[in-house]
Design an enzyme around this catalytic site. Structure first.
Site, short mmCIF file in Angstrom:
data_model
loop_
_atom_site.label_atom_id
_atom_site.label_comp_id
_atom_site.label_asym_id
_atom_site.label_seq_id
_atom_site.Cartn_x
_atom_site.Cartn_y
_atom_site.Cartn_z
N SER A 1 -2.87 -7.85 2.63
CA SER A 1 -3.17 -7.75 4.06
C SER A 1 -3.62 -9.11 4.60
O SER A 1 -3.26 -9.50 5.71
CB SER A 1 -4.27 -6.72 4.31
N LYS B 1 -16.23 -7.50 5.07
CA LYS B 1 -14.95 -8.23 5.06
C LYS B 1 -14.52 -8.64 6.46
O LYS B 1 -13.45 -9.23 6.63
CB LYS B 1 -13.86 -7.35 4.44
N ARG C 1 -1.72 -5.89 -8.56
CA ARG C 1 -0.57 -6.76 -8.28
C ARG C 1 -0.35 -7.77 -9.38
O ARG C 1 0.76 -8.03 -9.80
CB ARG C 1 -0.79 -7.52 -6.96
N HIS D 1 0.85 -1.20 0.00
CA HIS D 1 0.00 0.00 0.00
C HIS D 1 0.88 1.25 0.00
O HIS D 1 0.62 2.22 -0.73
CB HIS D 1 -0.88 0.05 1.25
P1 ADP Z 1 -9.90 -3.48 -0.72
O1 ADP Z 1 -10.72 -4.24 0.28
O2 ADP Z 1 -10.56 -2.20 -1.16
O3 ADP Z 1 -9.39 -4.30 -1.87
P2 ADP Z 1 -7.15 -3.44 0.23
O4 ADP Z 1 -6.60 -2.72 1.42
O5 ADP Z 1 -7.03 -4.92 0.19
O6 ADP Z 1 -8.65 -2.95 0.12
O7 ADP Z 1 -6.48 -2.88 -1.10
C1 ADP Z 1 -6.62 -1.53 -1.46
C2 ADP Z 1 -5.99 -1.33 -2.82
O8 ADP Z 1 -4.59 -1.53 -2.72
C3 ADP Z 1 -6.47 -2.32 -3.90
O9 ADP Z 1 -6.50 -1.66 -5.14
C4 ADP Z 1 -5.40 -3.39 -3.90
O10 ADP Z 1 -5.32 -4.01 -5.17
C5 ADP Z 1 -4.18 -2.54 -3.61
N1 ADP Z 1 -3.14 -3.34 -2.97
C6 ADP Z 1 -3.21 -4.11 -1.87
N2 ADP Z 1 -2.03 -4.71 -1.61
C7 ADP Z 1 -1.19 -4.29 -2.59
C8 ADP Z 1 0.17 -4.58 -2.92
N3 ADP Z 1 0.90 -5.43 -2.22
N4 ADP Z 1 0.69 -3.98 -4.00
C9 ADP Z 1 -0.07 -3.16 -4.75
N5 ADP Z 1 -1.34 -2.86 -4.53
C10 ADP Z 1 -1.90 -3.43 -3.46
#
Ligand code: ADP
Length: 165
Positions: free
Chosen positions: A131, A41, A93, A17
């Protein structure tokens, strides 16, 4: 003033992130890091805890003075509008992210045609980072120091020691 919004669950915030946020700061004057409530979630951390973690995580990030941490429930496009952000940032990703992210982006555009989504790709060693995986590793007693900022590592240790309600 070019302002973007980077929404997510951030449960908890990871180095992936932060990598996306840093890239967004190169393109935009201001980025709103927006923590979604996301009750469906069943997050490990409350929305307030996730906001606090995001604030702590960006403290040492170059350009952090151009980041605002916010939170929302309800429609992202409505929140983007109140924050006067015309661009949504999302991270990609792998191809596996693409289908859902495309659907989300197109639906948001249908809801508000003046708001666009741009996708940023993280550094390659964060492409396998999520996460959920970090929580699983921490739950099983693994070391997550390479994957999350120190505040999130500490919070995971504390949280996973407490019995869940
Ligand atoms: P959500 O529940 O909205 O998907 P996340 O916190 O899982 O929330 O992810 C938020 C955004 O960050 C999403 O677009 C996800 O693809 C991106 N994201 C999460 N982890 C990574 C990572 N390791 N590298 C790049 N983007 C990421």
């Amino acid at each position: 003033m070019r302002r973007a919004i980077y929404p997510g669950s951030f449960d908890p915030i990871t180095n992936g992130h932060l990598d996306i946020l840093s890239r967004a700061l190169r393109i935009f004057d201001e980025v709103v890091l927006a923590v979604a409530r996301n009750e469906n979630k069943a997050p490990l951390f409350t929305q307030e805890e996730r906001v606090a973690l995001n604030l702590a995580a960006i403290r040492d990030l170059p350009g952090h003075e151009r980041v605002r941490v916010g939170c929302f429930h309800g429609l992202l496009v409505d929140y983007a509008l109140t924050e006067q952000a015309a661009t949504i940032i999302r991270g990609l990703r792998a191809v596996s992210d693409f289908e859902f992210e495309l659907q989300l982006a197109l639906m948001n555009r249908k809801l508000r045609s003046d708001i666009d989504t741009i996708f940023l790709m993280p550094k390659d060693n964060y492409t396998y980072l999520s996460s959920s995986l970090v929580k699983e590793i921490a739950r099983l007693g693994g070391d997550v120091a390479d994957f999350v900022p120190p505040c999130a590592q500490q919070a995971l240790q504390t949280k996973l020691r407490q019995p869940r309600p």
